[in-house]
Design a protein around this motif. Structure first.
Motif, PDB file in Angstrom:
ATOM      1  N   ASN A 167      -0.004  -3.159   4.026  1.00 56.81           N
ATOM      2  CA  ASN A 167      -0.550  -2.559   5.257  1.00 56.81           C
ATOM      3  C   ASN A 167      -2.074  -2.601   5.332  1.00 56.81           C
ATOM      4  OD1 ASN A 167       1.857  -1.487   6.820  1.00 56.81           O
ATOM      5  ND2 ASN A 167       2.257  -0.695   4.763  1.00 56.81           N
ATOM      6  N   GLU A 173     -10.417  -1.719   4.204  1.00 56.07           N
ATOM      7  CA  GLU A 173      -9.177  -1.532   3.430  1.00 56.07           C
ATOM      8  C   GLU A 173      -9.017  -2.665   2.418  1.00 56.07           C
ATOM      9  OE1 GLU A 173      -6.891   0.828   7.062  1.00 56.07           O
ATOM     10  OE2 GLU A 173      -6.461  -1.294   6.748  1.00 56.07           O
ATOM     11  N   LEU A 255      -1.255   5.540   0.829  1.00 52.65           N
ATOM     12  CA  LEU A 255      -2.123   6.004   1.931  1.00 52.65           C
ATOM     13  C   LEU A 255      -1.997   5.106   3.162  1.00 52.65           C
ATOM     14  CD1 LEU A 255      -5.386   6.933  -0.024  1.00 52.65           C
ATOM     15  CD2 LEU A 255      -3.508   8.418   0.698  1.00 52.65           C
ATOM     16  N   LEU A 256      -1.961   3.779   2.937  1.00 50.14           N
ATOM     17  CA  LEU A 256      -1.927   2.872   4.099  1.00 50.14           C
ATOM     18  C   LEU A 256      -0.536   2.804   4.729  1.00 50.14           C
ATOM     19  CD1 LEU A 256      -4.351  -0.016   3.006  1.00 50.14           C
ATOM     20  CD2 LEU A 256      -4.829   2.068   4.296  1.00 50.14           C
ATOM     21  N   LYS A 259      -0.566   5.821   6.852  1.00 46.56           N
ATOM     22  CA  LYS A 259      -1.439   5.580   8.014  1.00 46.56           C
ATOM     23  C   LYS A 259      -0.718   4.755   9.079  1.00 46.56           C
ATOM     24  CE  LYS A 259      -5.862   3.542   9.270  1.00 46.56           C
ATOM     25  NZ  LYS A 259      -6.869   2.552   8.895  1.00 46.56           N
ATOM     26  N   GLY A 262       1.102   6.839  11.324  1.00 49.33           N
ATOM     27  CA  GLY A 262       0.337   7.926  11.949  1.00 49.33           C
ATOM     28  C   GLY A 262       0.333   9.188  11.101  1.00 49.33           C
ATOM     29  N   GLY A 264      -0.703  11.251   7.153  1.00 50.80           N
ATOM     30  CA  GLY A 264      -1.654  11.308   6.033  1.00 50.80           C
ATOM     31  C   GLY A 264      -1.099  12.259   4.995  1.00 50.80           C
ATOM     32  N   SER A 267      -0.388  15.745   6.217  1.00 49.94           N
ATOM     33  CA  SER A 267       0.581  15.968   7.302  1.00 49.94           C
ATOM     34  C   SER A 267       1.743  16.801   6.775  1.00 49.94           C
ATOM     35  CB  SER A 267       1.159  14.645   7.812  1.00 49.94           C
ATOM     36  OG  SER A 267       0.157  13.726   8.077  1.00 49.94           O
TER      37      SER A 267
END
Ligand SMILES: Nc1ncnc2c1ncn2[C@@H]1O[C@H](COP(=O)(O)OP(=O)(O)O)[C@@H](O)[C@H]1O
Ligand SMILES: [Mg+2]
Length: 370
Positions: A167, A173, A255-256, A259, A262, A264, A267
């Motif tokens: 991702n 990134e 993490l990606l 992401k 939508g 993190g 969340s």
């Protein structure tokens, strides 16, 4: 054998490894904060500590069962080292490593750049890719600008999903993914992320002996916990479960992947809501692996057999991504990610329905004792 302590994994690292590990950890700590990062390190160490003995025990069970099935006798030479005999024939195995592939073919297959090139040249579909040195990532940035995201960054010679980030979309990134991958090798690959499910296909002497669908690791919300808390709780559960070998690393792939949905680490998913926590499938759980026992197409069989043959391997485990395993790769738009010359056989046994698992060690042992 020296006793293993909780810090053994650290003691086994060279100074360069420690330095690169530090760089990767600092990069992660910047993104997630020092406390979460410390907890992730603690989980990784605990998981590395139990993995060795758990994998050895599983190999022991797999070979004991296979030897009984073919009427052979098994002697343990040392922990994880076995001799298996039937009549005049004998073979030795080290954990899940067997004597079917030669050392040269193994080394060639384990170099992902070289094996990727050999497979691609023979016309088998692979992801578009470029390789570059971590100290000069210009080719990587150019590739990123030219092609359609998302991308995957991986070290050229590592295994088990180590150092891999999926991702990847932005140059920032890519920079972080390069630091993560360089922990394992300075030679890196950047490639197009393939769409579809990940499958493990085991080829023995030109025949596909098993196919396992490997879903991406998922977690389910409880309406109260953050994703980071859910992940740490899942790792504690796995640590306590003797049939589990891998933890869920809290890394850039995590993490990606969040992401892309939508989400993190902070969340709080609603109760019962399931989300993907990684895209690299190596760290999935037993419940996320499924034996595929419907027929696969002759074309896919032929793709798999020729990938193994090109690399000179009698035993090979292919990781492929496809949207339809009943079609050949050309037709489905699927790709071969890599060909493992020293397959971890437990993937075929640790599946959601163990009663349907293919006992792949049995045909392997028969070939070894022929
Ligand atoms: N190009 C890609 N597209 C989609 N997923 C990928 C890609 N490359 C790697 N992955 C994911 O990462 C996992 C590990 O990558 P792989 O190339 O098999 O390296 P390893 O030797 O570490 O297993 C794959 O099984 C898959 O889940
Ligand atoms: Mg793999």
């Amino acid at each position: 054998m020296t006793p293993r302590g909780p810090l053994t994994p650290l003691a086994e690292m060279t100074i360069v490894d420690v330095w690169r590990e530090l760089a990767a950890r600092v990069s992660l700590a910047r993104a997630v904060g020092p406390i979460t990062s410390w907890k992730a390190l603690r989980d990784d160490l605990a998981s590395a500590h139990v993995r060795v003995t758990r994998r050895r025990d599983v190999a022991d069970a797999i070979w004991t069962e296979a030897a009984a099935e073919v009427g052979a006798s098994l002697t343990t030479l040392a922990p994880g080292f076995f001799e298996i005999r039937k009549d005049e024939k004998a073979t030795r195995v080290i954990r899940e490593r067997v004597m079917l592939n030669d050392a040269v073919s193994i080394e060639i297959a384990e170099d992902k750049r070289l094996s990727r090139r050999l497979i691609a040249e023979s016309g088998i579909p692979v992801p578009d890719w470029c390789d570059f040195d971590a100290r000069d990532a210009r080719r990587g940035y150019e590739f990123l600008a030219r092609q359609k995201p998302p991308f995957v960054v991986k070290p050229a010679t590592a295994s088990g999903g180590k150092g891999i980030t999926t991702n990847v979309r932005l140059p920032s990134e890519l920079r972080r993914a390069v630091i993560t991958a360089a922990r394992w090798d300075s030679q890196l690959m950047l490639e197009q992320q393939a769409e579809g499910d990940v499958y493990r296909l085991l080829v023995l002497d030109g025949e596909v002996v098993d196919l396992v669908r490997r879903l991406r690791p998922r977690l389910t919300g409880d309406g109260e916990s953050t994703i980071s808390e859910l992940l740490l709780a899942e790792n504690r559960r796995r640590l306590a479960d003797p049939s589990s070998f891998v933890g869920l690393p809290l890394d850039l792939d995590c993490l990606l992947t969040l992401k892309a949905q939508g989400l993190g680490l902070r969340s709080v998913p609603s109760r019962g809501v399931t989300f993907m926590v990684r895209t690299v499938t190596n760290h999935n759980g037993e419940m996320e692996n499924e034996t595929v026992d419907d027929s696969i197409s002759e074309e896919l069989q032929a793709d798999a057999a020729s990938a193994a043959e090109i690399l000179g391997l009698r035993l090979a485990a292919l990781d492929i991504v496809t949207q339809d395993h009943q079609l050949g790769l050309q037709e489905s738009g699927g790709v071969v990610l890599e060909v493992n010359p020293v397959p971890a056989l437990y993937h075929h046994y640790r599946v959601v329905d163990r009663s349907r698992a293919t006992k792949v060690a049995v045909p392997i042992l028969r070939s070894l004792l022929e």
